[in-house]
Design an enzyme around this catalytic site. Structure first.
Site, short mmCIF file in Angstrom:
data_model
loop_
_atom_site.label_atom_id
_atom_site.label_comp_id
_atom_site.label_asym_id
_atom_site.label_seq_id
_atom_site.Cartn_x
_atom_site.Cartn_y
_atom_site.Cartn_z
N LYS A 43 -1.36 15.45 15.15
CA LYS A 43 -0.07 15.47 14.46
C LYS A 43 -0.17 14.72 13.14
CE LYS A 43 1.57 11.38 16.97
NZ LYS A 43 2.64 10.80 17.81
N TYR A 263 5.97 -5.88 -12.11
CA TYR A 263 7.43 -5.85 -12.01
C TYR A 263 7.96 -7.11 -11.32
CZ TYR A 263 8.03 -0.93 -13.33
OH TYR A 263 8.08 0.26 -14.01
#
Length: 378
Positions: A43, A263
């Site tokens: 998956k 940032y």
């Protein structure tokens, strides 16, 4: 020390999947689970490695039972593999999707009475015992019939003389072998099976497979361990690494003590530093939680065989690393190791405060994907 990385030939990161290592991991787990069938959980794009390529490699290794989360994933696996592959859909039977499952020969893992009703109705309509598994919740509260619904389920399947392919449950704490929850779930599951005599059973994920033989039953369902991730906390990971991730250097710069990086100005340099900006950010699956600040260190990379820590916040497209302690100055375009021989999936997971599953399944960025090892040409 590792060889000096090559200059990038593309314009972004490079993700390399070693299909030979993937096959060796499945074969090693198959030896541990001897006596039980060994499936393969593919998956989430085979944990970020590519569902078609990895499913083919696992099939070549000997796997014949595959587990996906959605029918779309099941269709992709069916298209990639020979007809004798058996594909289970862990998410169950999506409403109205029975014709798709039948047409693609997918087996739903039925998790509720409505799912079972719809599937049995499809069986009646086709006059055919369409294969499916039944999952019971033994203590996770995620998917599966309640244990007190076992008599209802038994009655429903007996009315049609329907025999499920398998009875399943899922361990919540298998990565912590000493956790009492494991013994409780095993006892509940064993008791449940008495109501479905003769039906094969499956309980163990990677950790359950690797820690306790009594979890094996008739089939085991490894996932993370196939892809080289750590399945059991506090133990050495015996699996071969499957994924290598590299990113190119975009720019080098010198920065002074007291200057801030990135940032938010969350990290202030404590020394004169040489910095490198690399083409990798959270849009590429390198998590923002890999960031560094004045309060905590973040992830590490490797440049020319030397560790180079992340400095400041990870941005969308770029990350800044400190290469002051790298003796030879690298060149713009040179590749930096993010995952590889010096930094494992679990190293990066620990740095981000997460698990290897998230690191692998986040690798959906702007990478050139390369497949190497036995089966890479398939």
């Amino acid at each position: 020390m590792i060889p000096v990385p090559a200059i990038a030939t593309g314009y972004g990161g490079r993700l390399t999947i070693d299909l030979g290592a993937l096959k060796r991991n499945w074969q090693a787990l198959d030896k541990v689970s001897r006596g039980a069938l060994t499936g393969a959980v593919v998956k989430a794009d085979a944990y970020g490695t590519g569902i078609a390529q990895s499913s083919r490699a696992l099939y070549e290794a000997g796997a014949r039972f595959f587990f996906t989360a959605t029918p779309d994933e099941g269709v992709a696996v069916r298209a990639a593999l020979p007809e004798d592959a058996h594909i289970f859909v862990l998410g169950g039977l999506f409403p109205g999707a029975a014709p798709l499952y039948v047409g693609e020969r997918l087996m739903p893992v039925l998790n509720s009475v409505p799912m079972l009703e719809e599937w049995l109705a499809a069986c009646v309509a086709r006059n055919e015992a369409l294969p499916a598994a039944l999952q019971f919740d033994t203590g996770m509260n995620r998917l599966g019939f309640r244990l007190n619904e076992a008599s209802i389920v038994r009655r429903m399947i007996d009315q049609l003389n329907y025999a499920p392919q398998m009875i399943m449950s899922h361990l919540a704490c298998a990565d912590q072998p000493a956790h009492e929850k494991n013994r409780t779930q095993l006892a509940l599951f064993t008791s449940l099976l008495a109501q479905f005599p003769g039906v094969p059973a499956s309980l163990a994920n990677s950790a359950g497979l690797m820690t306790a033989r009594e979890n094996h039953f008739q089939m085991v369902r490894p996932g993370i361990a196939l892809y080289g991730g750590r399945a059991v906390q506090g133990r050495r990971n015996p699996m071969s690494p499957v994924v290598t991730l590299e990113a190119p250097i975009l720019q080098l710069r010198d920065a002074k003590t007291g200057e801030t990086v990135g940032y938010g100005a969350t990290q202030t340099l404590a020394r004169d530093s040489r910095l490198a900006t690399i083409a990798l950010g959270y849009a590429d699956g390198f998590l923002r939680s890999h960031s560094s600040s004045n309060q905590r260190s973040g992830a590490r990379t490797v440049v020319r065989g030397h560790f180079a820590p992340v400095v400041g916040r990870v941005s969308m497209d770029t990350t800044i690393i400190d290469i002051t302690d790298v003796p030879e100055i690298p060149l713009p375009g040179e590749m930096v190791e993010i995952l590889g021989p010096n930094i494992s999936v679990d190293d990066q997971a620990d740095a981000a405060g997460t698990i290897g599953y998230e690191i692998l399944t986040s690798l959906k960025g702007r990478y050139a994907r390369n497949y190497v090892g036995d089966g890479a040409g398939g």
